[in-house]
Write an enzyme that holds these catalytic residues in place. Structure first.
Site, mmCIF file in Angstrom:
data_model
loop_
_atom_site.group_PDB
_atom_site.id
_atom_site.type_symbol
_atom_site.label_atom_id
_atom_site.label_comp_id
_atom_site.label_asym_id
_atom_site.label_seq_id
_atom_site.Cartn_x
_atom_site.Cartn_y
_atom_site.Cartn_z
ATOM 1 N N HIS A 1 87.574 59.879 -4.864
ATOM 2 C CA HIS A 1 86.795 58.939 -4.022
ATOM 3 C C HIS A 1 86.847 57.517 -4.580
ATOM 4 C CE1 HIS A 1 83.937 62.331 -2.447
ATOM 5 N NE2 HIS A 1 84.909 62.094 -1.575
ATOM 6 N N ARG B 1 82.110 72.905 -1.163
ATOM 7 C CA ARG B 1 82.510 73.099 -2.569
ATOM 8 C C ARG B 1 81.280 73.249 -3.447
ATOM 9 N NH1 ARG B 1 85.714 67.857 -2.425
ATOM 10 N NH2 ARG B 1 87.431 68.340 -1.023
#
Ligand code: ADP
Length: 406
Positions: free
Chosen positions: A182, A243
Site C-alpha cells: 500500500h 485476510r
C-alpha cells in the site's frame, strides 16, 4: 495528452486515464471476471461538457490480452467526443518490488526480467502485473511505461523493523523480510497531510491507517516509512476483509497436522476465508455495521476485533515514533466508517489521542480534522488516490528520463 494508470489483477483490470496537464481524471474503469463466461466492463469518462458518462458491457474475455483490447475498443468509442487522447506514458501498479526497487522504474526488458524474478515473493500478485505490462508494451510500443511499486515507499525501514527473527541466512538466500505494501496510498496521504497541516514532510511524524479490503498501518517519521504492518506478503498485520493479519505461525503447522490440509489450502484459508469474512461471513463493513445495530453477535465480534487490532498498532507505532503529529484514516473503511475510527481511538486520551464525536460523524468530502479541540495529536480523514499517485510518479520518472536524454 494522457497518463494512463493500470492496476492489473489476477482476474480484473482497473485503469484510469489522467490529463497530463494538472492530472485531472479523464476516464476510468474496471473489467472484472476475466476468464469467466461473462466478463463485465464498466467504463466512465468525462465529457467535454464536464459530465461523467458510463458504459457497461458484458462479454466473454478469455485473458488479459482480450481484456485490454476490450477496454481500448470501449474507451475508443467513448472518446469519439473528447479530442485529445495521445498517451504520454503508462504507469503500472506493481505489487512487489523486493529490495531492488526503492523508486519507480521505466520498464525495459531488464526491468521486466527483474520484476519477473520477484514472482516467487508475490506469486498471487506480480504475475498479473507482468501480464498487464506485456500487453500494454505490445499495444503501445512507443509509449514509455513505468512500474510503480507498492513496496518502494517502505524501503526506508531500518533493519530492526524489517528483519524477522529467523536464521539470517533466510534473509540472504531467500529474501525473507518485511517489505510492506500500500506504499502509494501511505505516501499519498502523508503528502496530503503535510500540505493540509502546512508542515514540511521532513518535520512530520504520522501514523497512517489504510483501511480498505486490504488494510495496513504505517509509522512515518519525518516523511519516511520506518515500520509498517504488512510483511513479506500483504497477509500480515491488521485484520482485513478476507485476510487474517497477525497470527501465530504455529497455526499453519497445527492446521496441516490436525486437518491434513495442504499448504495451498491453508494459504487459501488465510488469504481468502479469514479476516472479517472468517469471523462473521462478510467483508463488507457497511453490512457488518448494520448487523451490529441489529444485535448480531458475530458481526459485533468481527468489528471489535478489527478495531482492537488497529488500536494495538496505533500504540505500537506511537512508541516507535516517540511523538506523533497526526493519525490519518484512509481507504473505504477509514474514510467512511465513523464507528471504526471511533472504536480504534477509544481509550487513548492518555496519550493525547481523542476523537470529537460530532466531528467524527459529520459527513463531508476532502480532508477533515476529527480530533477533540485542544488535543495534541491531530486525527485526519484523508481520501486516498493511489491511481493519481501512480500517475504523478510516472510523469516524474518519464520527465527525469527525458531531461537526462537531452
Ligand atoms: P479496496 O481495498 O478493495 O480498494 P475499499 O478501499 O474500496 O477497498 O474499501 C472497501 C471497504 O470499505 C468495504 O468493507 C466497504 O464496506 C467499506 N465501506 C465503503 N463505504 C463505507 C461506509 N459508508 N461505511 C462503512 N464502510 C464502508
Amino acid at each position: 495528452m494522457r497518463v494512463v494508470v493500470i492496476n492489473s489483477g489476477s482476474s480484473s483490470i482497473k485503469y484510469e486515464s489522467f490529463n497530463l496537464n494538472g492530472l485531472s481524471s479523464a476516464a476510468k474503469g474496471l473489467l472484472e471476471c476475466i476468464g469467466a463466461a461473462k466478463s463485465r466492463l464498466k467504463h466512465r469518462w468525462l465529457t467535454p461538457a464536464g459530465a461523467w458518462e458510463e458504459i457497461a458491457e458484458t462479454r466473454p474475455v478469455a485473458d488479459h490480452r482480450e481484456g485490454f483490447s476490450f477496454i481500448l475498443e470501449v474507451s475508443g468509442r467513448a472518446r469519439a467526443d473528447s479530442a485529445e487522447t495521445e498517451v504520454f506514458a503508462v504507469g503500472h501498479r506493481v505489487v512487489h518490488g523486493g529490495e531492488k526497487f526503492r523508486e519507480p522504474a521505466i520498464i525495459d526488458d531488464a526491468t521486466l526480467r527483474e520484476i519477473e524474478a520477484l514472482i516467487p515473493l508475490a506469486p498471487l500478485h506480480n504475475p498479473a502485473n507482468v501480464r498487464g505490462i506485456n500487453v500494454m508494451r505490445e499495444l503501445l510500443p512507443r509509449v514509455p511505461q513505468v512500474a510503480v511499486f507498492d513496496t518502494a515507499f517502505h524501503q526506508t525501514m531500518p533493519p530492526r523493523a524489517f528483519h524477522y527473527a529467523l536464521p539470517y541466512d533466510l534473509y540472504q538466500s531467500a529474501g525473507v523480510r518485511r517489505y510492506g505494501f500500500h506504499g502509494s496510498s501511505h505516501y499519498y496521504v502523508a503528502k496530503e497531510a503535510s500540505r493540509y497541516l502546512g508542515i514540511p514532510s521532513d518535520k512530520l511524524n504520522l501514523i497512517t491507517l489504510h483501511l480498505g479490503n486490504g488494510a495496513s498501518a504505517t509509522a512515518i517519521e519525518r516523511g519516511k516509512s520506518i515500520d509498517t504492518s504488512m510483511g513479506l506478503t500483504p497477509l500480515e498485520g491488521l485484520i482485513m476483509g478476507t485476510r487474517c493479519g497477525d497470527l501465530d505461525p504455529a497455526v499453519h503447522f497445527y492446521l496441516a497436522r490436525k486437518t491434513g490440509r495442504s499448504f495451498e489450502e491453508i494459504e487459501g484459508i488465510l488469504n481468502r476465508e479469514s479476516g472479517l469474512t472468517g469471523i462473521c461471513g462478510t467483508n463488507d463493513m457497511r453490512e457488518i455495521q448494520s448487523r451490529v445495530s441489529g444485535g448480531d453477535v458475530r458481526a459485533s465480534l468481527a468489528l471489535e476485533m478489527f478495531c482492537y487490532r488497529i488500536k494495538k498498532y496505533i500504540g505500537a507505532y506511537y512508541a516507535a515514533l516517540g511523538s506523533v503529529d497526526a493519525i490519518v484514516f484512509t481507504g473505504g473503511i477509514g474514510e467512511n466508517s465513523a464507528v471504526v475510527r471511533g472504536k480504534s481511538c477509544e481509550g487513548l486520551a492518555g496519550i493525547g489521542i481523542s476523537l470529537d464525536g460530532r466531528r467524527n460523524i459529520a459527513s463531508g468530502s476532502g480532508i477533515r480534522e476529527i480530533q477533540a479541540e485542544d488535543d495534541r495529536v491531530k486525527i485526519l480523514v484523508i481520501p486516498t488516490d493511489e491511481e493519481r499517485e501512480i500517475a504523478q510518479q510516472t510523469v516524474e520518472v518519464v520527465g527525469r528520463a527525458k531531461d537526462h536524454g537531452r
